[in-house]
Design a protein around this motif. Sequence first.
Motif, short mmCIF file in Angstrom:
data_model
loop_
_atom_site.label_atom_id
_atom_site.label_comp_id
_atom_site.label_asym_id
_atom_site.label_seq_id
_atom_site.Cartn_x
_atom_site.Cartn_y
_atom_site.Cartn_z
N ARG A 29 1.12 -1.70 1.20
CA ARG A 29 2.45 -2.32 1.18
C ARG A 29 2.34 -3.84 1.08
O ARG A 29 3.17 -4.49 0.43
CB ARG A 29 3.23 -1.92 2.43
CG ARG A 29 3.61 -0.45 2.47
CD ARG A 29 4.47 -0.13 3.67
NE ARG A 29 5.75 -0.83 3.61
CZ ARG A 29 6.70 -0.74 4.54
NH1 ARG A 29 6.48 0.01 5.61
NH2 ARG A 29 7.83 -1.39 4.41
N LYS A 30 1.34 -4.41 1.73
CA LYS A 30 1.17 -5.86 1.71
C LYS A 30 0.69 -6.35 0.35
O LYS A 30 1.18 -7.35 -0.18
CB LYS A 30 0.19 -6.28 2.80
CG LYS A 30 -0.01 -7.79 2.88
CD LYS A 30 -0.97 -8.16 4.01
CE LYS A 30 -1.17 -9.67 4.07
NZ LYS A 30 -2.11 -10.05 5.17
N THR A 31 -0.29 -5.65 -0.20
CA THR A 31 -0.88 -6.09 -1.46
C THR A 31 -0.15 -5.55 -2.69
O THR A 31 -0.30 -6.08 -3.79
CB THR A 31 -2.35 -5.63 -1.54
OG1 THR A 31 -2.40 -4.20 -1.50
CG2 THR A 31 -3.15 -6.21 -0.38
N LYS A 32 0.63 -4.45 -2.48
CA LYS A 32 1.29 -3.77 -3.60
C LYS A 32 0.27 -3.38 -4.68
O LYS A 32 0.56 -3.45 -5.88
CB LYS A 32 2.41 -4.62 -4.19
CG LYS A 32 3.56 -4.86 -3.21
CD LYS A 32 4.64 -5.71 -3.83
CE LYS A 32 5.88 -5.79 -2.93
NZ LYS A 32 5.58 -6.31 -1.58
N SER A 33 -0.92 -2.99 -4.23
CA SER A 33 -2.01 -2.68 -5.15
C SER A 33 -1.97 -1.20 -5.54
O SER A 33 -2.11 -0.32 -4.70
CB SER A 33 -3.36 -3.00 -4.49
OG SER A 33 -4.43 -2.50 -5.28
N GLU A 34 -1.80 -0.94 -6.82
CA GLU A 34 -1.83 0.43 -7.32
C GLU A 34 -3.26 0.98 -7.30
O GLU A 34 -3.46 2.20 -7.22
CB GLU A 34 -1.25 0.49 -8.73
CG GLU A 34 0.24 0.14 -8.74
CD GLU A 34 0.82 0.07 -10.14
OE1 GLU A 34 0.02 0.11 -11.11
OE2 GLU A 34 2.05 -0.04 -10.28
N PHE A 35 -4.23 0.09 -7.36
CA PHE A 35 -5.63 0.49 -7.26
C PHE A 35 -5.92 1.06 -5.87
O PHE A 35 -6.57 2.10 -5.74
CB PHE A 35 -6.51 -0.74 -7.53
CG PHE A 35 -7.98 -0.45 -7.57
CD1 PHE A 35 -8.53 0.33 -8.58
CD2 PHE A 35 -8.83 -0.97 -6.61
CE1 PHE A 35 -9.89 0.59 -8.63
CE2 PHE A 35 -10.20 -0.73 -6.65
CZ PHE A 35 -10.72 0.06 -7.65
N LEU A 36 -5.41 0.41 -4.83
CA LEU A 36 -5.57 0.92 -3.46
C LEU A 36 -4.81 2.23 -3.27
O LEU A 36 -5.29 3.15 -2.60
CB LEU A 36 -5.07 -0.11 -2.44
CG LEU A 36 -6.00 -1.26 -2.09
CD1 LEU A 36 -5.33 -2.18 -1.07
CD2 LEU A 36 -7.32 -0.76 -1.53
N LEU A 37 -3.63 2.32 -3.86
CA LEU A 37 -2.83 3.53 -3.76
C LEU A 37 -3.57 4.72 -4.37
O LEU A 37 -3.57 5.82 -3.82
CB LEU A 37 -1.48 3.34 -4.45
CG LEU A 37 -0.55 4.55 -4.47
CD1 LEU A 37 -0.22 5.01 -3.06
CD2 LEU A 37 0.74 4.21 -5.25
N LEU A 38 -4.22 4.49 -5.50
CA LEU A 38 -4.99 5.55 -6.16
C LEU A 38 -6.10 6.07 -5.24
O LEU A 38 -6.29 7.28 -5.10
CB LEU A 38 -5.58 5.01 -7.46
CG LEU A 38 -6.56 5.93 -8.20
CD1 LEU A 38 -5.89 7.23 -8.62
CD2 LEU A 38 -7.14 5.21 -9.42
N HIS A 39 -6.81 5.15 -4.60
CA HIS A 39 -7.90 5.56 -3.72
C HIS A 39 -7.38 6.19 -2.43
O HIS A 39 -8.01 7.10 -1.87
CB HIS A 39 -8.81 4.37 -3.42
CG HIS A 39 -9.70 4.01 -4.56
ND1 HIS A 39 -10.90 4.66 -4.79
CD2 HIS A 39 -9.56 3.11 -5.56
CE1 HIS A 39 -11.46 4.15 -5.87
NE2 HIS A 39 -10.67 3.22 -6.36
N PHE A 40 -6.25 5.73 -1.97
CA PHE A 40 -5.60 6.34 -0.80
C PHE A 40 -5.30 7.81 -1.07
O PHE A 40 -5.65 8.70 -0.28
CB PHE A 40 -4.32 5.58 -0.48
CG PHE A 40 -3.48 6.19 0.62
CD1 PHE A 40 -3.72 5.90 1.95
CD2 PHE A 40 -2.44 7.06 0.31
CE1 PHE A 40 -2.96 6.47 2.96
CE2 PHE A 40 -1.67 7.63 1.31
CZ PHE A 40 -1.93 7.32 2.64
N LEU A 41 -4.67 8.07 -2.21
CA LEU A 41 -4.34 9.46 -2.57
C LEU A 41 -5.61 10.29 -2.78
O LEU A 41 -5.64 11.47 -2.42
CB LEU A 41 -3.49 9.47 -3.84
CG LEU A 41 -2.07 8.92 -3.71
CD1 LEU A 41 -1.40 8.83 -5.07
CD2 LEU A 41 -1.25 9.79 -2.77
#
Length: 290
Positions: free
Chosen positions: A252-264
Motif C-alpha cells: 500500500r505504501k509503495t503501490k508496487s505491482e511487482f510486490l503485489l505479484l510476489h505477495f500473491l
Amino acid sequence: SFPTRRSSDLAIGAPSSVGQIYLGPFYYYLVAPWLLIFNFNPVGLGYGVAIMSIVGVAGSYWIIRKELNEIVALCFLAIITFSFTLVNLSRFSWNPNLLPIFSFMTLYFFHLWATQKKMLYAIIFGSLLALTVQLHHLALLLFGSIILMFFYHFYRSNTKRKLLAQLIPTIGGFIFFSSPLIVFDLRHDFLNSKSFMKLFSSGDVVSEGSYIDRLNATINGLLHFSFQMPEYIPGAIIFFILFLCIYTLFIRKTKSEFLLLHFLTVVIFICGFALLSSPRHFHYYGPVYM
C-alpha cells in the motif's frame, strides 16, 4: 561412464517422485554444455549450477534495485546470500536446484510484459514459464498468481486488445519450449497425460486430513528452510498472517505491482501446497524462496 538414452527418451526429463510423471528435458540440455567444458567430468555439472546460481543472484539484486530501491536490494542480497538452503542448492546438480532463480525471472518478465506490453517480454515470459515448469511440477502453482495479475492488469488496461493479442506469442513461446514433452506424449499414447490424470483421480495427491494441520506444516517448512528457524513453531499460521499484514502495508505504501505479484505468489503457493499430501521437502519450496 554414462548410461545411453534411446532417441525417444531425449524428449523427456527426470520422472517425478510421485506418479512417475516425466518432466521436460530442459534441465538436461541446460547443463550438458558444462560436461563438454569440463571434458565430461561429472563435477562440471556442479560447477555449472554454481555459476548459474551466482549469475542469477546478481541479476535478482539488479532487478530488486531497479523495481524498489538500493536498501531493499541489499537486504534481499544479504538474506539470499546467507540462506543455507539456497547455498546448498547451488552446490550440486539437480533439476529443482535452479527453480528459485527461474521462478523469480519468470515472474519478473511477466511483470515487465504486463506493465509495458512489449511483444519481446511476452515471448520471454512464455518461454521462461515453460522452462520453469520443466524443473519441477510444483512450479505449476505459479499459474495462480500469474492468472490473477493478468486479469488485474487487463481490467486496468486502456489497451486491452493489445494485451490479448500478445497472449498469442506468450502461449506460442510456452508451447514451443514444451514441445519435446508434447511430442513424446503424442508418440507414446499420451503416457504422461494419463499418468497425470491417474495421479489426481486416484486421490493420492490431495490429502483428506485436516487442511489447517497441513497448512501449519507447510508454513513451518517454509520458515525452517528459508530462515533456519526451528522445525516446528507453535502458531506458525499466526506468524505467517502477521508477515502478510506487514507485506500488505508495504504494498500500500509503495503501490508496487511487482510486490503485489510476489505477495500473491507466496500466498497461493503456500495455500495450494497445503492441499497436497506429499512431504514438505526443502526443494519443494523452490518457486517462493526468492
